[in-house]
Design a protein around this motif. Structure first.
Motif, PDB file in Angstrom:
ATOM      1  N   ILE A 188     -29.479 -18.775 -27.144  1.00 56.79           N
ATOM      2  CA  ILE A 188     -30.448 -18.273 -28.118  1.00 56.79           C
ATOM      3  C   ILE A 188     -30.794 -16.796 -27.907  1.00 56.79           C
ATOM      4  CG2 ILE A 188     -31.464 -20.544 -28.514  1.00 56.79           C
ATOM      5  CD1 ILE A 188     -33.761 -19.742 -26.648  1.00 56.79           C
ATOM      6  N   TYR A 189     -30.131 -16.134 -26.985  1.00 55.76           N
ATOM      7  CA  TYR A 189     -30.488 -14.757 -26.668  1.00 55.76           C
ATOM      8  C   TYR A 189     -29.420 -13.766 -27.131  1.00 55.76           C
ATOM      9  CZ  TYR A 189     -33.915 -17.091 -23.711  1.00 55.76           C
ATOM     10  OH  TYR A 189     -34.940 -17.896 -23.251  1.00 55.76           O
ATOM     11  N   GLY A 190     -29.816 -12.494 -27.195  1.00 56.96           N
ATOM     12  CA  GLY A 190     -28.876 -11.426 -27.538  1.00 56.96           C
ATOM     13  C   GLY A 190     -28.308 -11.603 -28.930  1.00 56.96           C
ATOM     14  N   SER A 191     -26.991 -11.514 -29.016  1.00 53.81           N
ATOM     15  CA  SER A 191     -26.309 -11.613 -30.312  1.00 53.81           C
ATOM     16  C   SER A 191     -25.915 -13.047 -30.663  1.00 53.81           C
ATOM     17  CB  SER A 191     -25.051 -10.737 -30.305  1.00 53.81           C
ATOM     18  OG  SER A 191     -24.156 -11.169 -29.286  1.00 53.81           O
ATOM     19  N   ALA A 192     -26.504 -14.018 -29.972  1.00 49.72           N
ATOM     20  CA  ALA A 192     -26.166 -15.425 -30.223  1.00 49.72           C
ATOM     21  C   ALA A 192     -26.423 -15.796 -31.674  1.00 49.72           C
ATOM     22  CB  ALA A 192     -26.976 -16.334 -29.305  1.00 49.72           C
ATOM     23  N   TYR A 193     -25.598 -16.718 -32.181  1.00 52.39           N
ATOM     24  CA  TYR A 193     -25.745 -17.218 -33.547  1.00 52.39           C
ATOM     25  C   TYR A 193     -25.507 -18.721 -33.490  1.00 52.39           C
ATOM     26  CZ  TYR A 193     -25.917 -16.298 -38.594  1.00 52.39           C
ATOM     27  OH  TYR A 193     -26.295 -16.229 -39.914  1.00 52.39           O
ATOM     28  N   ALA A 194     -25.558 -19.380 -34.617  1.00 56.44           N
ATOM     29  CA  ALA A 194     -25.366 -20.834 -34.615  1.00 56.44           C
ATOM     30  C   ALA A 194     -24.039 -21.217 -33.977  1.00 56.44           C
ATOM     31  CB  ALA A 194     -25.449 -21.371 -36.045  1.00 56.44           C
ATOM     32  N   ASN A 195     -22.966 -20.496 -34.315  1.00 54.22           N
ATOM     33  CA  ASN A 195     -21.640 -20.865 -33.802  1.00 54.22           C
ATOM     34  C   ASN A 195     -21.533 -20.703 -32.288  1.00 54.22           C
ATOM     35  OD1 ASN A 195     -21.814 -18.080 -34.047  1.00 54.22           O
ATOM     36  ND2 ASN A 195     -19.809 -17.824 -34.949  1.00 54.22           N
ATOM     37  N   THR A 196     -21.989 -19.561 -31.763  1.00 55.79           N
ATOM     38  CA  THR A 196     -21.897 -19.355 -30.313  1.00 55.79           C
ATOM     39  C   THR A 196     -22.804 -20.330 -29.565  1.00 55.79           C
ATOM     40  OG1 THR A 196     -23.546 -17.570 -30.503  1.00 55.79           O
ATOM     41  CG2 THR A 196     -21.223 -16.939 -30.504  1.00 55.79           C
ATOM     42  N   MET A 197     -23.965 -20.606 -30.141  1.00 58.54           N
ATOM     43  CA  MET A 197     -24.872 -21.574 -29.518  1.00 58.54           C
ATOM     44  C   MET A 197     -24.232 -22.953 -29.434  1.00 58.54           C
ATOM     45  SD  MET A 197     -28.481 -23.015 -31.008  1.00 58.54           S
ATOM     46  CE  MET A 197     -27.624 -24.218 -32.056  1.00 58.54           C
ATOM     47  N   MET A 198     -23.591 -23.375 -30.514  1.00 59.61           N
ATOM     48  CA  MET A 198     -22.995 -24.708 -30.516  1.00 59.61           C
ATOM     49  C   MET A 198     -21.892 -24.824 -29.473  1.00 59.61           C
ATOM     50  SD  MET A 198     -24.804 -26.419 -32.595  1.00 59.61           S
ATOM     51  CE  MET A 198     -23.921 -27.903 -33.107  1.00 59.61           C
ATOM     52  N   VAL A 199     -21.107 -23.769 -29.303  1.00 58.88           N
ATOM     53  CA  VAL A 199     -20.074 -23.783 -28.265  1.00 58.88           C
ATOM     54  C   VAL A 199     -20.716 -23.879 -26.884  1.00 58.88           C
ATOM     55  CG1 VAL A 199     -18.318 -22.374 -27.139  1.00 58.88           C
ATOM     56  CG2 VAL A 199     -18.281 -22.646 -29.614  1.00 58.88           C
ATOM     57  N   GLU A 200     -21.784 -23.115 -26.656  1.00 58.04           N
ATOM     58  CA  GLU A 200     -22.468 -23.178 -25.361  1.00 58.04           C
ATOM     59  C   GLU A 200     -23.076 -24.560 -25.117  1.00 58.04           C
ATOM     60  OE1 GLU A 200     -24.728 -20.023 -23.663  1.00 58.04           O
ATOM     61  OE2 GLU A 200     -24.099 -18.602 -25.213  1.00 58.04           O
ATOM     62  N   LEU A 201     -23.385 -25.261 -26.191  1.00 60.59           N
ATOM     63  CA  LEU A 201     -23.911 -26.624 -26.048  1.00 60.59           C
ATOM     64  C   LEU A 201     -22.800 -27.657 -25.888  1.00 60.59           C
ATOM     65  CD1 LEU A 201     -26.766 -26.590 -28.732  1.00 60.59           C
ATOM     66  CD2 LEU A 201     -27.035 -26.563 -26.239  1.00 60.59           C
ATOM     67  N   GLY A 202     -21.547 -27.196 -25.901  1.00 62.72           N
ATOM     68  CA  GLY A 202     -20.426 -28.095 -25.653  1.00 62.72           C
ATOM     69  C   GLY A 202     -19.724 -28.626 -26.883  1.00 62.72           C
ATOM     70  N   GLU A 203     -20.036 -28.096 -28.067  1.00 60.08           N
ATOM     71  CA  GLU A 203     -19.402 -28.559 -29.291  1.00 60.08           C
ATOM     72  C   GLU A 203     -18.080 -27.840 -29.547  1.00 60.08           C
ATOM     73  OE1 GLU A 203     -20.244 -30.979 -31.342  1.00 60.08           O
ATOM     74  OE2 GLU A 203     -22.074 -31.511 -30.252  1.00 60.08           O
ATOM     75  N   ARG A 204     -17.114 -28.548 -30.076  1.00 58.82           N
ATOM     76  CA  ARG A 204     -15.866 -27.946 -30.547  1.00 58.82           C
ATOM     77  C   ARG A 204     -16.063 -27.507 -31.995  1.00 58.82           C
ATOM     78  NH1 ARG A 204     -10.312 -28.448 -29.319  1.00 58.82           N
ATOM     79  NH2 ARG A 204     -10.867 -29.914 -27.639  1.00 58.82           N
ATOM     80  N   LEU A 205     -15.691 -26.256 -32.299  1.00 61.76           N
ATOM     81  CA  LEU A 205     -15.831 -25.741 -33.654  1.00 61.76           C
ATOM     82  C   LEU A 205     -14.481 -25.754 -34.365  1.00 61.76           C
ATOM     83  CD1 LEU A 205     -18.244 -22.688 -33.230  1.00 61.76           C
ATOM     84  CD2 LEU A 205     -18.781 -25.093 -33.650  1.00 61.76           C
ATOM     85  N   TYR A 206     -14.525 -25.900 -35.674  1.00 58.44           N
ATOM     86  CA  TYR A 206     -13.316 -25.983 -36.487  1.00 58.44           C
ATOM     87  C   TYR A 206     -13.276 -24.822 -37.479  1.00 58.44           C
ATOM     88  CZ  TYR A 206     -12.836 -30.564 -34.421  1.00 58.44           C
ATOM     89  OH  TYR A 206     -12.695 -31.592 -33.507  1.00 58.44           O
ATOM     90  N   PHE A 207     -12.092 -24.202 -37.600  1.00 60.88           N
ATOM     91  CA  PHE A 207     -11.934 -23.016 -38.439  1.00 60.88           C
ATOM     92  C   PHE A 207     -11.800 -23.377 -39.911  1.00 60.88           C
ATOM     93  CE2 PHE A 207      -9.801 -21.322 -34.434  1.00 60.88           C
ATOM     94  CZ  PHE A 207     -10.919 -20.586 -34.047  1.00 60.88           C
ATOM     95  N   ALA A 208     -12.433 -22.563 -40.731  1.00 61.74           N
ATOM     96  CA  ALA A 208     -12.243 -22.620 -42.176  1.00 61.74           C
ATOM     97  C   ALA A 208     -11.741 -21.251 -42.635  1.00 61.74           C
ATOM     98  CB  ALA A 208     -13.552 -22.976 -42.881  1.00 61.74           C
ATOM     99  N   ALA A 209     -11.344 -21.170 -43.891  1.00 62.09           N
ATOM    100  CA  ALA A 209     -10.775 -19.928 -44.422  1.00 62.09           C
ATOM    101  C   ALA A 209     -11.835 -18.842 -44.526  1.00 62.09           C
ATOM    102  CB  ALA A 209     -10.171 -20.191 -45.805  1.00 62.09           C
ATOM    103  N   GLY A 210     -11.373 -17.595 -44.416  1.00 65.23           N
ATOM    104  CA  GLY A 210     -12.260 -16.444 -44.560  1.00 65.23           C
ATOM    105  C   GLY A 210     -11.704 -15.450 -45.556  1.00 65.23           C
ATOM    106  N   SER A 211     -12.364 -14.301 -45.658  1.00 63.49           N
ATOM    107  CA  SER A 211     -11.935 -13.254 -46.574  1.00 63.49           C
ATOM    108  C   SER A 211     -12.367 -11.899 -46.036  1.00 63.49           C
ATOM    109  CB  SER A 211     -12.543 -13.474 -47.963  1.00 63.49           C
ATOM    110  OG  SER A 211     -12.350 -12.345 -48.786  1.00 63.49           O
TER     111      SER A 211
END
Length: 239
Positions: A188-211
């Protein structure tokens, strides 16, 4: 199952160097935040919108939403001292409004060029995996700094992805994540966001398309780029 957009517009935008928050700067007679909201308003799979807004601007936002017919806007809540506190506030406000399997799509209010195909893919991937993060490949070489003026190591760009918003999460997953993160002071500190927080909590993230058009308006140069995109004419012969 509902798809709820949570638009984060709680910052003051000091780096833009303007007298008003950058999400409320007018570009061609329309505030930046409205360009962002219009992308979600138009998307057929978005059921409702919540905006996490800087204090003192709630009434202004509601007025703009009425003027520009953002009918999906249902809730406006106050932001926090940090980006993570703002996302937390938005999520906690939905606790008596969302079902566990509803999808929450988190997006920066100062990314006004989100495309329909990007939104669609992040929703589809989240339905499949429980979460999804918009991502793009790196097209430049990445080197590790050795002693400030030299390097002896690079990171293969094929192993890297640039991740931004929109990001989508099942409501029960993201809600439990923020409760745990703030209780245990994780991600929850610095430049943390939902995605980085979830990884630190042990969650695997899945990629979607970008632009590449999905730019974040941080500086005045970004604002000029945004204006150029708005005036851009596409050549009809390009596939």
């Amino acid at each position: 199952m509902a798809n709820i957009a949570v638009i984060i517009a709680g910052g003051s935008g000091h780096r833009m160097g303007q007298d008003i928050p950058k999400q409320f700067i007018n570009v061609y007679d329309k505030p930046v935040i409205i360009y962002t909201l219009e992308g979600f308003q138009r998307h057929p799979q978005i059921d409702a919108i919540e905006v996490v807004c800087i204090d003192g601007w709630h009434d202004v936002l509601w007025a703009y939403a009425k003027q520009f017919e953002i009918t999906k806007l249902k809730w406006v809540v106050s932001g926090g001292a940090t980006g993570q506190e703002s996302i937390r506030n938005g999520g906690f406000n939905l606790e008596d409004k969302c079902e566990p399997d509803d999808i929450v799509i988190i997006h920066d209010g100062i990314r006004p060029l989100v495309e329909e195909t990007v939104l669609t893919d992040v929703i589809v991937k989240c339905q499949q995996y429980g979460n999804a993060v918009t991502s793009m490949p790196y097209n430049e070489q990445i080197f590790v700094v050795n002693d400030e003026i030299s390097t002896v190591k690079y990171i293969p760009r094929e192993t890297l992805r640039r991740v931004s918003t929109p990001q989508a999460y099942r409501f029960d997953l993201i809600d439990k994540g923020y409760h745990r993160a703030f209780k245990e002071k994780i991600g929850i500190y610095g430049s943390a966001y939902a995605n980085t927080m979830m990884v630190e909590l042990g969650e695997r993230l899945y990629f979607a398309a970008g632009s590449d058009k999905n730019i974040k308006l941080t500086t005045k140069d970004d604002l000029e780029m945004f204006k150029s995109y708005l005036k851009q004419d596409k050549d009809k012969w390009l596939k």
